[in-house]
Design an enzyme around this catalytic site. Sequence first.
Site, PDB file in Angstrom:
ATOM      1  N   ALA A 123      28.167 -10.750 -16.879  1.00 44.11           N
ATOM      2  CA  ALA A 123      29.171 -10.373 -15.894  1.00 44.11           C
ATOM      3  C   ALA A 123      30.562 -10.312 -16.519  1.00 44.11           C
ATOM      4  O   ALA A 123      31.288 -11.314 -16.562  1.00 44.11           O
ATOM      5  CB  ALA A 123      29.137 -11.348 -14.720  1.00 44.11           C
ATOM      6  N   GLN A 277      12.236  32.397 -31.296  1.00 46.24           N
ATOM      7  CA  GLN A 277      13.145  31.662 -32.181  1.00 46.24           C
ATOM      8  C   GLN A 277      14.296  30.982 -31.435  1.00 46.24           C
ATOM      9  O   GLN A 277      14.810  29.962 -31.895  1.00 46.24           O
ATOM     10  CB  GLN A 277      13.672  32.594 -33.274  1.00 46.24           C
ATOM     11  CG  GLN A 277      12.568  32.969 -34.261  1.00 46.24           C
ATOM     12  CD  GLN A 277      13.040  33.868 -35.368  1.00 46.24           C
ATOM     13  OE1 GLN A 277      14.064  34.546 -35.247  1.00 46.24           O
ATOM     14  NE2 GLN A 277      12.300  33.892 -36.458  1.00 46.24           N
ATOM     15  N   GLY A 338      13.060  26.859 -14.945  1.00 42.02           N
ATOM     16  CA  GLY A 338      13.031  26.465 -13.529  1.00 42.02           C
ATOM     17  C   GLY A 338      12.311  25.143 -13.330  1.00 42.02           C
ATOM     18  O   GLY A 338      12.751  24.295 -12.542  1.00 42.02           O
ATOM     19  N   GLU A 361      27.909  -0.358 -21.464  1.00 40.89           N
ATOM     20  CA  GLU A 361      28.138  -1.101 -22.725  1.00 40.89           C
ATOM     21  C   GLU A 361      29.190  -0.404 -23.593  1.00 40.89           C
ATOM     22  O   GLU A 361      29.131  -0.425 -24.815  1.00 40.89           O
ATOM     23  CB  GLU A 361      26.815  -1.357 -23.465  1.00 40.89           C
ATOM     24  CG  GLU A 361      25.894  -2.247 -22.621  1.00 40.89           C
ATOM     25  CD  GLU A 361      24.824  -2.994 -23.372  1.00 40.89           C
ATOM     26  OE1 GLU A 361      24.980  -3.176 -24.588  1.00 40.89           O
ATOM     27  OE2 GLU A 361      23.843  -3.411 -22.714  1.00 40.89           O
TER      28      GLU A 361
HETATM   29  N1  COS Z   1      33.580  -8.961 -32.547  1.00 41.02           N
HETATM   30  C1  COS Z   1      34.306 -10.115 -32.643  1.00 41.02           C
HETATM   31  N2  COS Z   1      35.582 -10.201 -32.210  1.00 41.02           N
HETATM   32  C2  COS Z   1      36.141  -9.094 -31.681  1.00 41.02           C
HETATM   33  C3  COS Z   1      35.433  -7.874 -31.560  1.00 41.02           C
HETATM   34  C4  COS Z   1      34.109  -7.833 -32.033  1.00 41.02           C
HETATM   35  N3  COS Z   1      33.387  -6.714 -31.954  1.00 41.02           N
HETATM   36  N4  COS Z   1      36.247  -6.956 -30.990  1.00 41.02           N
HETATM   37  C5  COS Z   1      37.414  -7.564 -30.762  1.00 41.02           C
HETATM   38  N5  COS Z   1      37.343  -8.855 -31.174  1.00 41.02           N
HETATM   39  C6  COS Z   1      38.412  -9.858 -31.134  1.00 41.02           C
HETATM   40  C7  COS Z   1      39.634  -9.361 -31.888  1.00 41.02           C
HETATM   41  O1  COS Z   1      39.529  -9.675 -33.260  1.00 41.02           O
HETATM   42  C8  COS Z   1      40.771 -10.096 -31.213  1.00 41.02           C
HETATM   43  O2  COS Z   1      40.813 -11.411 -31.732  1.00 41.02           O
HETATM   44  P1  COS Z   1      42.223 -12.143 -32.061  1.00 41.02           P
HETATM   45  O3  COS Z   1      42.835 -12.400 -30.725  1.00 41.02           O
HETATM   46  O4  COS Z   1      41.848 -13.395 -32.767  1.00 41.02           O
HETATM   47  O5  COS Z   1      43.025 -11.194 -32.886  1.00 41.02           O
HETATM   48  C9  COS Z   1      40.294 -10.183 -29.766  1.00 41.02           C
HETATM   49  O6  COS Z   1      38.866 -10.031 -29.787  1.00 41.02           O
HETATM   50  C10 COS Z   1      40.897  -9.098 -28.902  1.00 41.02           C
HETATM   51  O7  COS Z   1      40.532  -7.861 -29.482  1.00 41.02           O
HETATM   52  P2  COS Z   1      41.365  -6.522 -29.277  1.00 41.02           P
HETATM   53  O8  COS Z   1      42.825  -6.816 -29.452  1.00 41.02           O
HETATM   54  O9  COS Z   1      40.745  -5.475 -30.112  1.00 41.02           O
HETATM   55  O10 COS Z   1      41.109  -6.272 -27.721  1.00 41.02           O
HETATM   56  P3  COS Z   1      41.453  -5.032 -26.815  1.00 41.02           P
HETATM   57  O11 COS Z   1      41.926  -5.539 -25.521  1.00 41.02           O
HETATM   58  O12 COS Z   1      42.293  -4.038 -27.557  1.00 41.02           O
HETATM   59  O13 COS Z   1      40.003  -4.409 -26.481  1.00 41.02           O
HETATM   60  C11 COS Z   1      38.074  -2.997 -26.762  1.00 41.02           C
HETATM   61  C12 COS Z   1      39.130  -3.924 -27.403  1.00 41.02           C
HETATM   62  C13 COS Z   1      38.675  -1.784 -26.075  1.00 41.02           C
HETATM   63  C14 COS Z   1      37.229  -2.560 -27.932  1.00 41.02           C
HETATM   64  C15 COS Z   1      37.232  -3.802 -25.759  1.00 41.02           C
HETATM   65  O14 COS Z   1      37.967  -4.113 -24.596  1.00 41.02           O
HETATM   66  C16 COS Z   1      35.953  -3.108 -25.322  1.00 41.02           C
HETATM   67  O15 COS Z   1      34.963  -3.087 -26.039  1.00 41.02           O
HETATM   68  N6  COS Z   1      35.961  -2.513 -24.120  1.00 41.02           N
HETATM   69  C17 COS Z   1      34.780  -1.970 -23.526  1.00 41.02           C
HETATM   70  C18 COS Z   1      34.113  -3.024 -22.732  1.00 41.02           C
HETATM   71  C19 COS Z   1      32.717  -2.626 -22.386  1.00 41.02           C
HETATM   72  O16 COS Z   1      31.921  -2.271 -23.238  1.00 41.02           O
HETATM   73  N7  COS Z   1      32.421  -2.684 -21.118  1.00 41.02           N
HETATM   74  C20 COS Z   1      31.135  -2.303 -20.686  1.00 41.02           C
HETATM   75  C21 COS Z   1      30.692  -3.229 -19.648  1.00 41.02           C
HETATM   76  S1  COS Z   1      29.861  -4.574 -20.231  1.00 41.02           S
HETATM   77  S2  COS Z   1      28.001  -4.006 -20.001  1.00 41.02           S
END
Ligand code: COS
Length: 380
Positions: A123, A277, A338, A361
């Site tokens: 969640a 083709q 179709g 995801e």
């Molecule tokens: N593995 C480990 N740590 C990670 C990471 C990863 N793949 N990605 C980011 N982090 C860490 C960063 O290193 C950072 O750590 P520090 O605070 O120590 O520097 C922290 O997490 C925050 O990362 P970041 O600044 O990159 O966060 P953002 O808010 O810019 O968000 C994205 C990054 C956009 C990539 C993220 O929000 C994302 O993946 N969004 C999509 C969410 C998703 O998939 N939703 C689907 C629903 S869930 S089924």
Amino acid sequence: MALDPETFDALLSTVRRFVAERLRPVEERVEREDEVPDEIVREMREMGLFGLSIPEDYGGLGLTMTEEVRVALELGGTTPAFRSTFGTNVGIGSQGLVMAGTDAQKAEWLPRIASGEIVTSFALTEPGAGSDGASVQTKAVRDGDVYRLSGTKRYITNADKASLFTVMARTGGEGARGVSAFLVPADLPGVSVGQPESKMGQQGAHVCDVNFDGTPVPAANRLGEEGEGFKVAMRVLDRGRLHIAAVCVGIAERLIRDAVAYAAERRQFGKPIADFQLIQAMIADSKTETMAAKALVIEAARLKDAGEPITMEAAAAKYFASETVGRVADRAVQIYGGAGYIADYGIERLYRDVRLFRIYEGTSQIQQLVIAREVMKRGG
Ligand code: COS
């Protein structure tokens, strides 16, 4: 630890047979009833499918990532709702616990997750927090030995069946560092689950809202330290994205097989349409792109098993494989003509089902962002 090759081959052929003989014949029923039949769920439990990724010490099969993606490729041979039945237990619903849980937390939950006795959900998403995962507003306020959890989670897969949620909630200030992760049993006071949403596809896999209204979550249920929840979620998603990419490849392979069989049988202008083709070009493009997607999946899984970081590789595999299966499904509808638009043939159903892969995801646009950031971080 990898299974010995003979045991793993036996598992793969059991899954292949299960898909062909038990799942494919009930695809239309699942679409109609929006439910995976109980007897099928029972067989999935008996086969160990709920515990594919759970360590053997806790009753799972403890597959390596390479083994897991090979199983996921097989599961792509049928309606994705079947995989979703145990998908959260194998992936996003259990891996936070596997990665960041204490021994006591693991001992309490993992054996039941592995056996399929309970279902788990992840969640993160909220009405106001989708792609911007770090903006969650659900609050967890410390109150003695518990955290009081309040807020709404949205589009939570398997929420209506879940006994345990991994919930990302705000314990600190704004941004990623204010987010913590919690194991929240569904039977705690103040937890309520909404009705399953009506969706475009993937009938049989349910998503619901989950509400928390002052839910007292024992402090012992926090996963990792305060403020580490967002990182746990991101690591869980890295792995989940790779698994989803493998499912996309499996479905693309199924669509190609179906389209090729149809093209060999369907006659126009006095010959099978497979002789034309322009049909062959669509088959060639679908096959080439699917082979490329599969190579990305297998290489990313190999790196994960070697202990390498896979944030970029998993994002690239998910991005390319989900876009690929979208194009392959579109061409399959075109080859069927179709008939591709008519429900009886099942192609329009898969066309709708696969649309979700470019969204959940992490959307394709989020994968692009993750890939670009990682490339730049690694200096190219
Ligand atoms: N593995 C480990 N740590 C990670 C990471 C990863 N793949 N990605 C980011 N982090 C860490 C960063 O290193 C950072 O750590 P520090 O605070 O120590 O520097 C922290 O997490 C925050 O990362 P970041 O600044 O990159 O966060 P953002 O808010 O810019 O968000 C994205 C990054 C956009 C990539 C993220 O929000 C994302 O993946 N969004 C999509 C969410 C998703 O998939 N939703 C689907 C629903 S869930 S089924």
